[in-house]
Write a protein that holds these residues in place. Structure first.
Motif, PDB file in Angstrom:
ATOM      1  N   GLY B  45      -0.328  14.219  -3.723  1.00  0.00           N
ATOM      2  CA  GLY B  45      -0.074  12.987  -2.746  1.00  0.00           C
ATOM      3  C   GLY B  45      -0.826  12.767  -1.637  1.00  0.00           C
ATOM      4  O   GLY B  45      -0.466  12.422  -0.651  1.00  0.00           O
ATOM      5  N   VAL B  46      -1.987  13.395  -1.661  1.00  0.00           N
ATOM      6  CA  VAL B  46      -2.862  13.389  -0.223  1.00  0.00           C
ATOM      7  C   VAL B  46      -4.158  12.831  -0.443  1.00  0.00           C
ATOM      8  O   VAL B  46      -4.883  12.750   0.106  1.00  0.00           O
ATOM      9  N   GLY B  85      -9.485  12.941   0.291  1.00  0.00           N
ATOM     10  CA  GLY B  85      -8.630  13.599   0.164  1.00  0.00           C
ATOM     11  C   GLY B  85      -8.722  14.726  -0.864  1.00  0.00           C
ATOM     12  O   GLY B  85      -9.540  14.490  -1.881  1.00  0.00           O
ATOM     13  N   SER B  86      -7.401  15.498  -1.181  1.00  0.00           N
ATOM     14  CA  SER B  86      -7.362  16.226  -2.420  1.00  0.00           C
ATOM     15  C   SER B  86      -6.055  16.446  -2.898  1.00  0.00           C
ATOM     16  O   SER B  86      -5.097  15.916  -2.457  1.00  0.00           O
ATOM     17  N   GLY B  87      -6.113  16.665  -4.279  1.00  0.00           N
ATOM     18  CA  GLY B  87      -4.782  16.700  -5.079  1.00  0.00           C
ATOM     19  C   GLY B  87      -5.034  16.136  -6.135  1.00  0.00           C
ATOM     20  O   GLY B  87      -5.994  15.394  -6.587  1.00  0.00           O
ATOM     21  N   LYS B  88      -3.757  15.960  -7.108  1.00  0.00           N
ATOM     22  CA  LYS B  88      -3.924  15.013  -8.386  1.00  0.00           C
ATOM     23  C   LYS B  88      -3.638  13.667  -7.727  1.00  0.00           C
ATOM     24  O   LYS B  88      -2.533  13.337  -7.147  1.00  0.00           O
ATOM     25  N   ALA B  89      -4.203  12.770  -8.603  1.00  0.00           N
ATOM     26  CA  ALA B  89      -3.899  11.241  -8.424  1.00  0.00           C
ATOM     27  C   ALA B  89      -4.126  10.370  -9.512  1.00  0.00           C
ATOM     28  O   ALA B  89      -5.319  10.395  -9.915  1.00  0.00           O
ATOM     29  N   PRO B  90      -3.050  10.064  -9.976  1.00  0.00           N
ATOM     30  CA  PRO B  90      -3.165   8.920 -10.911  1.00  0.00           C
ATOM     31  C   PRO B  90      -3.646   7.607 -10.593  1.00  0.00           C
ATOM     32  O   PRO B  90      -3.058   7.041  -9.958  1.00  0.00           O
ATOM     33  N   LEU B  91      -4.826   7.297 -11.141  1.00  0.00           N
ATOM     34  CA  LEU B  91      -5.497   5.934 -10.874  1.00  0.00           C
ATOM     35  C   LEU B  91      -5.246   4.922 -12.227  1.00  0.00           C
ATOM     36  O   LEU B  91      -5.501   5.511 -13.098  1.00  0.00           O
ATOM     37  N   LYS B  92      -5.040   3.712 -11.698  1.00  0.00           N
ATOM     38  CA  LYS B  92      -5.097   2.717 -13.047  1.00  0.00           C
ATOM     39  C   LYS B  92      -5.810   1.706 -12.439  1.00  0.00           C
ATOM     40  O   LYS B  92      -5.690   1.206 -11.369  1.00  0.00           O
ATOM     41  N   ALA B  93      -6.505   0.921 -13.646  1.00  0.00           N
ATOM     42  CA  ALA B  93      -7.229  -0.352 -13.501  1.00  0.00           C
ATOM     43  C   ALA B  93      -6.713  -1.316 -14.451  1.00  0.00           C
ATOM     44  O   ALA B  93      -6.544  -1.200 -15.482  1.00  0.00           O
ATOM     45  N   LYS B  94      -6.110  -2.383 -13.763  1.00  0.00           N
ATOM     46  CA  LYS B  94      -5.344  -3.672 -14.521  1.00  0.00           C
ATOM     47  C   LYS B  94      -6.347  -4.686 -14.397  1.00  0.00           C
ATOM     48  O   LYS B  94      -6.342  -5.403 -13.386  1.00  0.00           O
ATOM     49  N   TRP B  95      -7.008  -5.080 -15.611  1.00  0.00           N
ATOM     50  CA  TRP B  95      -7.843  -6.047 -15.629  1.00  0.00           C
ATOM     51  C   TRP B  95      -7.288  -7.335 -16.260  1.00  0.00           C
ATOM     52  O   TRP B  95      -6.551  -7.425 -17.171  1.00  0.00           O
ATOM     53  N   ASP B 109      -6.554   0.489 -18.081  1.00  0.00           N
ATOM     54  CA  ASP B 109      -6.962   1.972 -18.203  1.00  0.00           C
ATOM     55  C   ASP B 109      -6.401   2.808 -17.188  1.00  0.00           C
ATOM     56  O   ASP B 109      -6.411   2.378 -15.935  1.00  0.00           O
ATOM     57  N   SER B 110      -6.113   4.102 -17.534  1.00  0.00           N
ATOM     58  CA  SER B 110      -5.724   5.030 -16.431  1.00  0.00           C
ATOM     59  C   SER B 110      -6.405   6.351 -16.430  1.00  0.00           C
ATOM     60  O   SER B 110      -6.811   6.796 -17.591  1.00  0.00           O
ATOM     61  N   LYS B 111      -6.513   7.191 -15.465  1.00  0.00           N
ATOM     62  CA  LYS B 111      -7.228   8.421 -15.334  1.00  0.00           C
ATOM     63  C   LYS B 111      -6.513   9.078 -14.151  1.00  0.00           C
ATOM     64  O   LYS B 111      -6.475   8.533 -12.886  1.00  0.00           O
ATOM     65  N   THR B 112      -6.121  10.363 -14.547  1.00  0.00           N
ATOM     66  CA  THR B 112      -5.412  11.142 -13.374  1.00  0.00           C
ATOM     67  C   THR B 112      -6.590  12.033 -12.938  1.00  0.00           C
ATOM     68  O   THR B 112      -7.296  12.874 -13.852  1.00  0.00           O
ATOM     69  N   ILE B 113      -6.984  12.000 -11.606  1.00  0.00           N
ATOM     70  CA  ILE B 113      -8.113  12.786 -11.216  1.00  0.00           C
ATOM     71  C   ILE B 113      -7.574  14.016 -10.509  1.00  0.00           C
ATOM     72  O   ILE B 113      -6.553  14.055 -10.020  1.00  0.00           O
ATOM     73  N   SER B 114      -8.497  15.182 -10.274  1.00  0.00           N
ATOM     74  CA  SER B 114      -7.838  16.314  -9.473  1.00  0.00           C
ATOM     75  C   SER B 114      -9.069  16.483  -8.533  1.00  0.00           C
ATOM     76  O   SER B 114     -10.049  17.106  -8.810  1.00  0.00           O
ATOM     77  N   ALA B 115      -8.737  15.933  -7.341  1.00  0.00           N
ATOM     78  CA  ALA B 115      -9.617  15.520  -6.305  1.00  0.00           C
ATOM     79  C   ALA B 115      -9.780  16.868  -5.249  1.00  0.00           C
ATOM     80  O   ALA B 115      -8.697  17.537  -5.038  1.00  0.00           O
ATOM     81  N   ASP B 144       0.878   4.394  -9.205  1.00  0.00           N
ATOM     82  CA  ASP B 144       1.464   3.306  -9.607  1.00  0.00           C
ATOM     83  C   ASP B 144       1.817   2.349  -8.648  1.00  0.00           C
ATOM     84  O   ASP B 144       2.794   1.249  -8.781  1.00  0.00           O
ATOM     85  N   LYS B 145       1.153   2.375  -7.476  1.00  0.00           N
ATOM     86  CA  LYS B 145       1.326   1.464  -6.273  1.00  0.00           C
ATOM     87  C   LYS B 145      -0.126   1.010  -6.105  1.00  0.00           C
ATOM     88  O   LYS B 145      -1.126   1.326  -6.103  1.00  0.00           O
ATOM     89  N   SER B 146       0.012  -0.676  -6.031  1.00  0.00           N
ATOM     90  CA  SER B 146      -1.182  -1.273  -5.914  1.00  0.00           C
ATOM     91  C   SER B 146      -1.856  -1.028  -4.592  1.00  0.00           C
ATOM     92  O   SER B 146      -1.362  -0.730  -3.593  1.00  0.00           O
ATOM     93  N   VAL B 147      -3.077  -0.624  -4.749  1.00  0.00           N
ATOM     94  CA  VAL B 147      -3.951  -0.261  -3.391  1.00  0.00           C
ATOM     95  C   VAL B 147      -5.088  -1.224  -3.104  1.00  0.00           C
ATOM     96  O   VAL B 147      -5.797  -1.125  -2.269  1.00  0.00           O
ATOM     97  N   GLY B 148      -5.304  -2.204  -3.951  1.00  0.00           N
ATOM     98  CA  GLY B 148      -6.295  -3.248  -3.940  1.00  0.00           C
ATOM     99  C   GLY B 148      -6.576  -4.003  -5.013  1.00  0.00           C
ATOM    100  O   GLY B 148      -6.183  -3.461  -6.134  1.00  0.00           O
TER     101      GLY B 148
END
Lengths: 73, 155
Positions: B45-46, B85-95, B109-115, B144-148
């Motif tokens: 979460g960071v 930032g660092s940590g696990k972050a699930p990213l999703k793109a909705k076209w 499409d979604s991708k969980t990154i370990s930043a 799962d929250k819209s960021v842009g």
């Protein structure tokens, strides 16, 4: 008459990252199969094994639901 | 009597030393837990999204070579999400495709990154028989929250 919306069923998509990616193992997966999907080369399975040595003891034993760290290309 | 005193003194010394030895092993375990519990703290979460850009091609750093919001029928469309930032972050793109007040899903499409610092994550879409002309958008979600949202047009 309303015009029909276009068909997008054949859209191809993908993604990649400069960060390591977390991948959840699915039934039927192997490290070679995951390496082929992420790197385009099944022989790169050892990169995934090395990055997950804290949870993997044997490269032939991965289980559905396990979350593996996939290093960037 | 003198021998008995010597024996008693020696016995007291031995017991005293033994008593000292017993205390030392109890200290290290008390010091062990804090490092372990600290390692877990920054894991989640960071990560935050700092930029979203669209383009037709990527550079070697996975960022768009030239940002644009106008595409041609045969283009592959890239959306690059930059995070810090660092940590696990699930990213999703909705076209999605938009015509008037109607919306059609294009792809998700979604991708969980370990930043572990600044990252660039790209999502791309293509359509073998060409994109229908019109208005589109891609929405990026983090946890799962819209960021842009980025709007673009195919013409």
């Amino acid at each position: 008459m309303s015009e029909e919306m276009p068909d997008f069923s054949n859209v191809e998509s993908g993604s990649s990252s400069t960060a390591a990616v977390i991948y959840e193992v699915k039934p039927g997966d192997s490290l070679s199969k995951i390496a082929k999907a992420h790197y385009g080369n099944a022989n790169d399975w050892n990169r995934i094994f090395e990055a997950n040595k804290d949870i993997l003891k044997d490269p032939d034993k991965i289980y559905p639901g396990q979350k593996l760290k996939i290093p960037p290309k | 009597m003198a021998k008995l005193r010597v024996v008693l003194v020696l016995a007291a010394l031995v017991l005293g030393l033994a008593g000292c030895k017993k205390e030392s092993p109890t200290q290290p375990p008390a010091a062990v837990p804090p490092p372990g519990s600290q390692a877990q703290t920054p894991a989640e979460g960071v990560v935050s999204v700092v930029n979203i850009s669209l383009g037709k091609a990527l550079g070697p750093d996975k960022k768009v070579a030239a940002a644009t919001d106008t595409f041609a029928k045969g283009d592959t469309i890239y959306a690059v999400v930059e995070t810090t930032g660092s940590g696990k972050a699930p990213l999703k793109a909705k076209w999605t495709y938009h015509r008037g007040d109607k919306t059609a899903p294009v792809s998700e499409d979604s991708k969980t990154i370990s930043a572990s610092g600044p990252t660039a994550t790209e999502f791309h879409v293509s359509k073998p028989d060409g994109w229908p002309l019109g208005d589109y958008q891609v929405e990026i979600l983090l946890n799962d929250k819209s960021v842009g949202t980025k709007k673009f047009v195919v013409k």
